[in-house]
Write a protein that holds these residues in place. Structure first.
Motif, short mmCIF file in Angstrom:
data_model
loop_
_atom_site.label_atom_id
_atom_site.label_comp_id
_atom_site.label_asym_id
_atom_site.label_seq_id
_atom_site.Cartn_x
_atom_site.Cartn_y
_atom_site.Cartn_z
N THR A 164 35.61 34.09 35.86
CA THR A 164 36.61 33.57 34.78
C THR A 164 37.91 34.43 34.84
O THR A 164 38.79 33.97 34.11
CB THR A 164 36.01 33.76 33.40
OG1 THR A 164 35.73 35.36 33.18
CG2 THR A 164 34.56 33.10 33.33
N ARG A 165 38.19 35.39 35.46
CA ARG A 165 39.35 36.27 35.74
C ARG A 165 40.58 35.31 36.06
O ARG A 165 41.63 35.63 35.61
CB ARG A 165 39.46 37.52 36.44
CG ARG A 165 40.63 38.22 36.55
CD ARG A 165 40.23 39.49 37.60
NE ARG A 165 39.22 40.50 36.87
CZ ARG A 165 38.73 41.39 37.53
NH1 ARG A 165 39.25 42.07 38.57
NH2 ARG A 165 37.78 42.06 37.02
N LYS A 175 42.80 33.46 33.46
CA LYS A 175 43.72 34.22 32.42
C LYS A 175 44.99 34.10 33.13
O LYS A 175 46.24 33.78 32.75
CB LYS A 175 43.50 35.77 32.51
CG LYS A 175 42.06 36.12 31.87
CD LYS A 175 41.90 37.34 31.64
CE LYS A 175 40.57 37.81 31.00
NZ LYS A 175 40.24 39.07 30.87
N TYR A 176 45.02 34.33 34.73
CA TYR A 176 46.16 34.05 35.30
C TYR A 176 46.73 32.73 35.44
O TYR A 176 48.05 32.41 35.33
CB TYR A 176 45.99 34.52 36.82
CG TYR A 176 45.58 35.86 36.90
CD1 TYR A 176 46.54 37.03 36.86
CD2 TYR A 176 44.42 36.30 37.46
CE1 TYR A 176 46.06 38.45 36.81
CE2 TYR A 176 43.84 37.45 37.67
CZ TYR A 176 44.75 38.72 37.12
OH TYR A 176 44.46 39.97 37.16
#
Length: 772
Positions: A200-201, A204-205
């Protein structure tokens, strides 16, 4: 509370944006004219969109724009920002040295704006529905966010093409956000449904990129900077396509990872991949990519973008209906429905072209064909659902038969006797078919038993059964059910109340009912046989020495008998006696009328007295079935009242002596009920067989025992072997009395001799009375 305020704020902002975009869309027509500044500092028309109002304004490529709304072109905000002529009411152009004034019609292009508005309405409806009905599901919330994003895109489309800054800011930003929100939905969805953890990181980007892009696009409001972002539309389309390809790549990677497992997760991934491809591939291949490469769309994005709804709508349906793993079946059904729709739609489109071919162009024909295919396919796909929902209105008779079938099949599981078979099943069948009457016939080797309801001639039915001519009789509908060595059963219906025979659909329904009845009738027959054998077994119980070995059997038998007596008594009290009460009151009301003749009043009063006699008889029967006074006044007083009432109807003198027997009243209710049943059986046997002139009952307590003594001066009998083991309404004869005595730990003694009367001596230990 904060969540409510946040939701309220978002809704308020959405409403304001909706009002603004709608105002721009309906207040200004979509002109669709793009200009270029020549070296001679003249604004020349370079491009005109076919679906826009420019086609109806007598404009041509190469025309020189002199004025827009009475001002120089450089002063027009849309020309400054986008090199487009929008939000204009009049144009002054120069062509071949001549000047022409063009007046823009406000209502020239509203048709092309209705499609996005319809798509927006669908998206908003689905978003609200998901949020209200499935707010506890995280994936459903994100799917609602997907719908809301698409709604904003459709909402801002009309304002965007008209050169509105807010519309362009919304559509560009949310088109970039759409594939990211899709990806976020997929991450939560697979975690919720397939227990799969995806990284899921990256989200964010990606969200950060969208926020930064939104902030940069805010410079649209500064006209000099707007020229820098003139090609932002291409950037948005590229990002959208890359997002779609990335989502497909993630799904392909996941499927390759788990496909060998052949688990339900693999089915989920495959379903998502397929629905995503169907949703986005048409709009990318026929609208977005051609726009990027050639500057022209093969099919207008207003139409192909509607297919994007396939993915979220299909998943909303599948999540809500718990049919997630059946999406392949859903797609196959819809494709088959589309194939079925091709022929009628082709005929319809051909007829339309034949009749109005001179007034329509190719795109309109294509829109009619594709739209009709989608519409007819949807109707065919949903036909089963809507037919089921509307069946009570479209097919009322079929619905009534199916409803009755469900009710009857449910009630069949409770049938345990032929009486219940009539009251629960046969009444419903006759009422549903609206026939004069019906019957269930059991033909044994030497006898015929008929259970009937309504108006039916049972004697005629029996004659027809014996002559084997009932199956072909024109006035009856007869269906054979069970047929074996012991008996053959038939279900018989008369003509309907309209004096017509049953219709084909009703006969088929009746045939289905008989398949259910066959099993139930066999069960009832087996219950009757088993009950008879139990009665026989109960009458042959072993002696007192072996009584303890079958104590459980006696307990079950007596409990079943008491339950059945109480049930029958309750039924009589709640139905027949209540009906008699209302009948008596009605007769009394009629008899009290002053206008009635004296003779009629006398007859009505006689009828009322007769009803009262019937009611009294039923009250006595109910009391015998359920002696409730045992609990209220005790055993001795109940026996005294019972024998006193019976003394008026017995053919012999009935005497009851009650000595000191107060201790018996302290015993449990079931023990006192057993003693009451024994007295009942002794009195019934005396009525039927004793031929006595005097019968005496004596109860007392002596030597720590309860004594019940019965004596008569009747004919008696020779010995116990000649006792007739009778199965009657009150019990099962002398041997059942013996069983009751043994059950409560007592002793049973019979003294009789043919011609010299009968004497029963029953003793029960007071301190060792066994509770039933």
């Amino acid at each position: 509370m904060r969540n409510k305020y946040a939701i309220g704020l978002c809704v308020s902002i959405f409403i304001v944006l909706q009002i603004w975009c709608s105002f721009i869309t309906f207040h200004f027509p979509y002109i669709g004219v793009y200009v270029e500044l020549t070296p001679q500092q003249q604004w020349v028309i370079q491009e005109m969109t076919p679906e826009s109002a420019s086609a109806k304004l007598n404009l041509k490529l190469g025309d020189i724009v002199k004025q827009v709304d009475g001002k120089l072109p450089d002063e027009s905000p849309t020309i400054q920002k986008w090199k487009a002529i929008e939000k204009a009411r009049s144009l002054l152009i120069s062509r071949d040295g001549l000047e022409y004034e063009i007046v823009v019609n406000r209502n020239s292009t509203t048709f092309y704006d209705m499609v996005p508005l319809v798509e927006e309405g669908v998206c908003l409806f689905m978003a609200v529905l998901l949020f209200m009905k499935m707010r506890r599901s995280p994936s459903a919330k994100l799917l609602a966010a997907v719908f809301l994003t698409m709604a904003i895109i459709y909402m801002s489309l009309g304002a965007s093409v008209r050169g509105d800054v807010i519309g362009k800011l919304l559509i560009a930003s949310f088109m970039m956000a759409l594939p990211i929100i899709f990806l976020h939905f997929l991450v939560i969805f697979f975690k919720e449904k397939g227990n799969m953890e995806l990284p899921t990181r990256i989200l964010k980007y990606l969200y950060a990129i969208v926020i930064i892009a939104f902030a940069i696009r805010s410079l649209y409001f500064y006209p000099p900077m707007a020229k820098v972002f003139r090609y932002d539309g291409s950037v948005t389309l590229v990002f959208f396509i890359i997002g779609f390809v990335f989502n497909m790549s993630v799904l392909t990677f996941l499927h390759a990872k788990v496909r060998k497992q052949q688990s339900y997760v693999s089915s989920i991934i495959k379903s998502v991949w397929l629905s995503l491809l169907i949703s986005f591939l048409p709009v990318i291949c026929f609208s977005l990519l051609p726009q990027l490469i050639t500057g022209q769309q093969i099919l207008n994005g207003r139409y192909t973008s509607g297919l994007i709804l396939v993915f979220p709508i299909s998943f909303a349906y599948l999540i809500a209906s718990n049919q997630l793993y059946d999406i392949g079946l859903v797609i196959r059904r819809f494709m088959f429905a589309s194939l079925m729709a091709i022929i009628p739609v082709s005929l319809f489109t051909g007829a339309y072209v034949f009749l109005f071919g001179q007034e329509v162009d190719d795109k309109q024909i294509l829109f009619i064909f594709i739209g009709s295919i989608i519409l007819v396919s949807s109707v065919l796909y949903a036909a089963e659902y809507w037919t089921t929902r509307l069946e009570p209105f479209l097919f009322p008779r079929k619905y009534a038969l199916q409803f009755a079938l469900k009710k009857i099949s449910k009630n069949l599981g409770t049938i345990s006797s032929f009486r219940e078979l009539k009251e629960i099943i046969l009444v419903d069948i006759v009422g549903t078919l609206q026939v004069m009457g019906g019957a269930i016939v059991f033909q044994y080797k030497n006898d015929t038993e008929i259970i009937y309801e309504g108006e039916i001639d049972t004697s005629e039915v029996q004659q027809l059964i014996n002559s084997s001519s009932l199956l072909d009789h024109p006035l009856y509908t007869c269906m054979e059910m069970n047929s074996h060595e012991e008996y053959t059963s038939y279900l018989i219906m008369t003509r309907k109340k309209t004096n017509t025979l049953l219709a084909k659909e009703e006969r088929q329904w009746l045939q289905l009912i008989t398949t259910y009845l066959e099993v139930s009738l066999e069960n009832v027959h087996l219950i009757r046989k088993l009950t008879a054998r139990l009665h026989q077994f109960a009458s042959e119980l072993p002696s007192e020495n072996a009584a303890q070995d079958i104590q459980w059997f006696r307990k079950v038998m007596f409990e079943l008998q008491e339950e059945e007596r109480i049930r029958i008594a309750s039924d009589l009290h709640d139905t027949t006696m209540q009906d008699l009460f209302f009948l008596k009151r009605r007769i009394s009301t009629l008899a009290d009328k002053s206008t009635m003749h004296q003779e009629d009043q006398v007859q009505l009063k006689n009828m009322n007295n007769f009803v009262e006699m019937i009611n009294a008889s039923l009250r006595q029967s109910c009391f015998e079935l359920n002696p409730h006074l045992l609990k209220e006044v005790g055993l001795i007083q109940t026996l005294k009242m019972y024998l006193e009432k019976e003394s008026y109807t017995t053919p012999f003198e009935l005497e009851f002596l009650a000595g000191h027997a107060a201790v018996i009243e302290t015993k449990d209710l079931l023990t006192k009920r057993h003693i009451f049943r024994i007295v009942q059986e002794l009195l019934n046997n005396a009525k039927k067989h004793s031929q006595a002139s005097k019968v005496k009952f004596h109860i007392m307590e002596r030597d720590f025992r309860f004594w019940l003594i019965y004596e008569d001066n009747g004919v008696g009998f020779h010995d116990r072997d000649e006792v007739h083991l009778e199965i009657g309404a009150s019990g099962m004869g002398i041997e059942q009395m013996r069983s009751r005595v043994l059950h409560v730990g007592g002793h049973f003694e019979l003294n009789t001799q043919k011609g010299n009367g009968t004497k029963f001596i029953i003793t029960i230990p007071i301190e060792e009375v066994i509770s039933a």
